[in-house]
Design a protein around this motif. Structure first.
Motif, PDB file in Angstrom:
ATOM      1  N   LEU A  48     -87.749  26.987  30.729  1.00  0.00           N
ATOM      2  CA  LEU A  48     -87.743  27.940  31.362  1.00  0.00           C
ATOM      3  C   LEU A  48     -89.060  28.885  31.370  1.00  0.00           C
ATOM      4  N   GLU A  49     -89.866  28.723  30.046  1.00  0.00           N
ATOM      5  CA  GLU A  49     -91.112  29.375  30.156  1.00  0.00           C
ATOM      6  C   GLU A  49     -92.049  28.641  31.090  1.00  0.00           C
ATOM      7  N   ARG A  50     -91.868  27.267  31.384  1.00  0.00           N
ATOM      8  CA  ARG A  50     -92.534  26.605  32.205  1.00  0.00           C
ATOM      9  C   ARG A  50     -92.142  26.899  33.922  1.00  0.00           C
ATOM     10  N   ALA A  51     -90.963  26.847  33.899  1.00  0.00           N
ATOM     11  CA  ALA A  51     -90.111  27.110  35.185  1.00  0.00           C
ATOM     12  C   ALA A  51     -89.196  28.004  35.211  1.00  0.00           C
ATOM     13  N   PRO A  52     -89.683  29.438  35.325  1.00  0.00           N
ATOM     14  CA  PRO A  52     -88.551  30.506  35.104  1.00  0.00           C
ATOM     15  C   PRO A  52     -87.493  30.439  36.059  1.00  0.00           C
ATOM     16  N   GLY A  53     -87.593  29.590  37.305  1.00  0.00           N
ATOM     17  CA  GLY A  53     -86.127  29.565  38.117  1.00  0.00           C
ATOM     18  C   GLY A  53     -85.601  28.360  37.829  1.00  0.00           C
ATOM     19  N   ALA A  54     -85.698  27.740  36.774  1.00  0.00           N
ATOM     20  CA  ALA A  54     -85.138  26.320  36.733  1.00  0.00           C
ATOM     21  C   ALA A  54     -83.566  26.520  36.262  1.00  0.00           C
ATOM     22  N   ARG A  55     -82.658  25.882  36.703  1.00  0.00           N
ATOM     23  CA  ARG A  55     -81.282  25.763  36.336  1.00  0.00           C
ATOM     24  C   ARG A  55     -81.181  24.674  35.245  1.00  0.00           C
ATOM     25  N   VAL A  56     -80.337  24.920  34.137  1.00  0.00           N
ATOM     26  CA  VAL A  56     -80.137  24.142  32.842  1.00  0.00           C
ATOM     27  C   VAL A  56     -78.363  23.724  32.829  1.00  0.00           C
ATOM     28  N   ALA A  57     -78.129  22.647  32.523  1.00  0.00           N
ATOM     29  CA  ALA A  57     -76.772  22.458  32.089  1.00  0.00           C
ATOM     30  C   ALA A  57     -76.671  21.636  30.887  1.00  0.00           C
ATOM     31  N   VAL A  58     -76.197  22.100  29.961  1.00  0.00           N
ATOM     32  CA  VAL A  58     -75.931  21.379  28.507  1.00  0.00           C
ATOM     33  C   VAL A  58     -74.406  20.848  28.475  1.00  0.00           C
ATOM     34  N   VAL A  59     -74.272  19.588  28.611  1.00  0.00           N
ATOM     35  CA  VAL A  59     -72.822  18.954  28.759  1.00  0.00           C
ATOM     36  C   VAL A  59     -72.457  18.174  27.506  1.00  0.00           C
ATOM     37  N   THR A  60     -71.169  18.400  27.062  1.00  0.00           N
ATOM     38  CA  THR A  60     -70.855  17.671  26.005  1.00  0.00           C
ATOM     39  C   THR A  60     -69.227  17.659  25.831  1.00  0.00           C
ATOM     40  N   HIS A  61     -68.466  17.108  24.921  1.00  0.00           N
ATOM     41  CA  HIS A  61     -67.126  16.652  25.117  1.00  0.00           C
ATOM     42  C   HIS A  61     -66.232  17.682  24.347  1.00  0.00           C
ATOM     43  N   SER A  62     -66.678  18.418  23.408  1.00  0.00           N
ATOM     44  CA  SER A  62     -65.863  19.188  22.377  1.00  0.00           C
ATOM     45  C   SER A  62     -66.322  20.685  22.557  1.00  0.00           C
ATOM     46  N   ARG A  63     -65.390  21.479  22.486  1.00  0.00           N
ATOM     47  CA  ARG A  63     -65.452  22.977  22.795  1.00  0.00           C
ATOM     48  C   ARG A  63     -66.115  23.578  21.519  1.00  0.00           C
ATOM     49  N   GLU A  64     -66.050  22.814  20.278  1.00  0.00           N
ATOM     50  CA  GLU A  64     -66.886  23.264  19.074  1.00  0.00           C
ATOM     51  C   GLU A  64     -68.270  23.285  19.289  1.00  0.00           C
ATOM     52  N   LEU A  65     -68.559  21.976  19.829  1.00  0.00           N
ATOM     53  CA  LEU A  65     -70.010  21.698  20.098  1.00  0.00           C
ATOM     54  C   LEU A  65     -70.613  22.828  21.242  1.00  0.00           C
ATOM     55  N   ILE A  66     -69.707  22.847  22.082  1.00  0.00           N
ATOM     56  CA  ILE A  66     -70.229  24.004  23.470  1.00  0.00           C
ATOM     57  C   ILE A  66     -70.809  25.158  22.925  1.00  0.00           C
ATOM     58  N   ALA A  67     -69.544  25.818  21.863  1.00  0.00           N
ATOM     59  CA  ALA A  67     -69.851  26.953  21.405  1.00  0.00           C
ATOM     60  C   ALA A  67     -71.104  27.130  20.236  1.00  0.00           C
ATOM     61  N   GLN A  68     -71.231  25.925  19.465  1.00  0.00           N
ATOM     62  CA  GLN A  68     -72.345  25.911  18.669  1.00  0.00           C
ATOM     63  C   GLN A  68     -73.659  25.774  19.237  1.00  0.00           C
ATOM     64  N   ASN A  69     -73.732  25.055  20.327  1.00  0.00           N
ATOM     65  CA  ASN A  69     -74.906  24.988  21.271  1.00  0.00           C
ATOM     66  C   ASN A  69     -75.337  26.178  21.856  1.00  0.00           C
ATOM     67  N   HIS A  70     -74.425  26.949  22.316  1.00  0.00           N
ATOM     68  CA  HIS A  70     -74.680  28.080  23.163  1.00  0.00           C
ATOM     69  C   HIS A  70     -74.818  29.331  21.914  1.00  0.00           C
ATOM     70  N   ALA A  71     -74.516  29.266  20.830  1.00  0.00           N
ATOM     71  CA  ALA A  71     -74.679  30.418  19.550  1.00  0.00           C
ATOM     72  C   ALA A  71     -76.272  30.065  19.226  1.00  0.00           C
ATOM     73  N   GLU A  72     -76.593  28.737  19.097  1.00  0.00           N
ATOM     74  CA  GLU A  72     -78.005  28.332  18.703  1.00  0.00           C
ATOM     75  C   GLU A  72     -78.904  28.983  19.711  1.00  0.00           C
ATOM     76  N   LEU A  73     -78.624  29.054  20.830  1.00  0.00           N
ATOM     77  CA  LEU A  73     -79.658  29.320  21.888  1.00  0.00           C
ATOM     78  C   LEU A  73     -79.740  30.855  21.754  1.00  0.00           C
ATOM     79  N   LEU A  74     -78.672  31.461  21.583  1.00  0.00           N
ATOM     80  CA  LEU A  74     -78.847  32.979  21.528  1.00  0.00           C
ATOM     81  C   LEU A  74     -79.275  33.434  20.183  1.00  0.00           C
ATOM     82  N   ALA A  75     -79.240  32.790  19.159  1.00  0.00           N
ATOM     83  CA  ALA A  75     -79.845  32.935  18.035  1.00  0.00           C
ATOM     84  C   ALA A  75     -81.404  32.845  17.969  1.00  0.00           C
ATOM     85  N   LEU A  76     -81.858  31.702  18.743  1.00  0.00           N
ATOM     86  CA  LEU A  76     -83.181  31.636  19.124  1.00  0.00           C
ATOM     87  C   LEU A  76     -83.765  32.639  20.031  1.00  0.00           C
TER      88      LEU A  76
END
Length: 542
Positions: A48-76
């Protein structure tokens, strides 16, 4: 600003280089515990720093991983324009610029998400080869809507038993592996926990179990291994080995088997719970939280904790589920790779013969596994050391754990042994050279930064001394307690140096020691104890 580890930075740089050459579908291979969530977060922010308008989807199979990956981005990146689309988490933030998705929720709802520029698949080894699946349909629709779509897969196991590498063959989803970090390298560099594997007296017999789809038929497998006498014997070994360890994780062959192992552990006087795909989500969350917080000694599992399970303190893994799947074996063992305060290593008890069948975990690169699969993969590729029981490579001339020299193995020249020999055995990869015999030691109270520490001086060539901050708090105290326990000290650990000196008879002097620099300001110390076990610790110096 957060600084990525060198291998994490290298994976993102390799991905950028692949894109610059016109690549659109690359795999990044990082071992369990290597920080895939952080790499995903950094990838999103840099995109998003290179392309501020880009849209991104992170896809996985378990709700635990979804929540973990989302929390990691907000921490960073606390202000990240991120949302979640997951029925399991009861969120549908479909208009967010960055969406963390469950494949079960979004596979037929791409019209709700709209245009995507980047799709990241976590645990990419779970993408079936067939296009007529949820992942296949989602990715086909995403590419149809966005012809320039970039796809990135992250996994610790870029292969399947039945179809080899994920970037090879008809119907492949990924073009190439752009970066692969090796387990042995990350252990040696202190980023992952040392694994210690033991052959067990109890061995599960699956000689008559039929196979289907590249692995054992589940019902027949459970019937073969879920036998009361075998379970009680296996658990007795687990308890004997695990008495000084704090978090045991047992992988079982079915729901009834997991319950039987749980009951046997409880009968030995230890707290234990079982989780499976049948466990309600709220109950599963409660049990895993208790395990993570140390209120539960053992957790038995079937089918739900081999991926996405993040409890760094796990220091004993019991393999009670035989499998032909190299990927499942690596994923199970990987639950013990994360480092944690006070954790010296993770002991793997191999009741199912998985280390012998699949080989040492640090030898299982994508290339090595693919070659082994092409050869049919039946011959064992590891053997137990006759001295200490540690599992070592078939062609190993010396056991790294106890330095026993095994007798020559008549099968060492078999094709599968040759394949496993392409990479180093785990202990060899993780250990520096230069053992020194410990002739004696001295314990005394020493000043340390305005406080008192327990000084331990080892009488070895060149000398070596450590200071244990038993009277400190936080990490220094945890570190000191870890040393105390690994030197044989009993519980509860001493609260003062004076108490430690009074109880020094509890400690067992190591037989040998070796030290190697692991960075400009840190060193790795290894102790070989009289029972043959090797403990490895990395600490700051200076």
């Amino acid at each position: 600003m957060l600084r990525l580890r060198p291998y994490q930075r290298a994976s993102l740089d390799a991905l950028a280089d692949d894109w610059a050459r016109g690549g659109r579908s690359g795999l990044v291979v990082l071992p369990t515990g290597a920080g895939k969530s952080l790499v995903i977060a950094a990838l999103i922010r840099e995109t998003l720093e290179r392309a501020p308008g880009a849209r991104v989807a992170v896809v996985t199979h378990s709700r635990e991983l979804i929540a973990q990956n989302h929390a990691e981005l907000l921490a960073l990146w606390p202000g990240a324009p991120a949302g979640i689309v997951s029925a399991g988490l009861r969120r549908r933030d479909e208009d967010a610029q960055v969406v963390f998705c469950g494949i079960q929720t979004v596979w037929n709802r791409l019209d709700r998400l709209g245009h995507l520029d980047l799709v990241v698949v976590d645990e990419a080894h779970l993408i079936p080869r067939s296009a007529d699946t949820r992942y296949g349909r989602f990715l086909d629709a995403a590419r149809a809507a966005s012809p320039d779509l970039k796809l990135v897969g992250l996994t610790a196991t870029p292969y399947r038993l039945d179809s080899g590498r994920l970037d090879e063959g008809a119907g492949r989803v990924f073009d190439r592996i752009v970066h692969e970090a090796q387990v042995g390298d990350l252990i040696r560099d202190g980023y992952l926990s040392l694994l210690v594997s033991k052959a067990t007296a109890t061995v599960l017999d699956v000689s008559g179990v039929p196979r289907r789809g590249g692995d054992y038929v589940p019902g027949a497998l459970e019937a073969a291994v879920n036998r009361d006498a075998v379970t009680r014997a296996a658990v007795a070994e687990m308890v004997a080995y695990g008495a000084g360890r704090r978090a045991w994780l047992a992988f079982c062959a079915g729901v009834a088997h997991a319950a039987a192992v749980r009951d046997a552990v409880r009968a030995e006087g230890y707290s234990c719970e079982a989780v499976s795909g049948e466990t309600p989500p709220a109950e599963r969350d409660r049990v895993i939280r208790a395990f993570r917080e140390g209120r539960l000694r053992c957790l038995t599992s079937v089918g739900v904790l081999a991926t996405g399970f993040n409890v760094p303190g796990t220091d004993l893994i019991a393999l009670l589920r035989p499998t032909e799947s190299t990927g499942l074996y690596v994923q199970q063992v990987g639950r013990g790779l994360r480092r944690a305060p006070g954790k010296a290593d993770c002991l793997v008890l191999d009741y199912a013969g998985l280390v012998r069948r699949h080989g040492p975990v640090d030898a299982l690169s994508a290339n090595a596994v693919a070659r082994a699969l092409k050869l049919g993969g039946e011959a064992p590729r590891a053997k137990p050391c006759p001295g200490c029981g540690a599992l070592i490579a078939l062609n190993a001339s010396t056991c790294e754990a106890c330095w026993t020299e095994p007798e020559a193995d008549p099968d060492a020249a078999a094709p599968h042994a040759a394949e496993a020999d392409d990479s180093r055995i785990l202990s060899a990869a993780a250990a520096p050279a230069g053992w020194r015999t410990v002739e004696g030691w001295r314990l005394a109270a020493e000043p340390a930064g305005g406080a008192t520490a327990l000084g331990v001086t080892f009488v070895v060539a060149g000398g070596h001394r450590i200071r244990l901050g038993l009277e400190q708090t936080g990490y220094p105290r945890e570190k000191a307690v870890a040393w105390w326990r690994r030197l044989g000290g009993g519980d509860p650990p001493p609260m003062s140096v004076a108490e430690a000196l009074e109880r020094q008879d509890e400690l067992v002097r190591p037989e040998a020691l070796r030290v190697a620099p692991s960075g400009r300001l840190s060193e790795t110390v290894e102790l070989r104890l009289p029972d043959g076990a090797v403990w490895r610790d990395t600490s700051r110096v200076g």
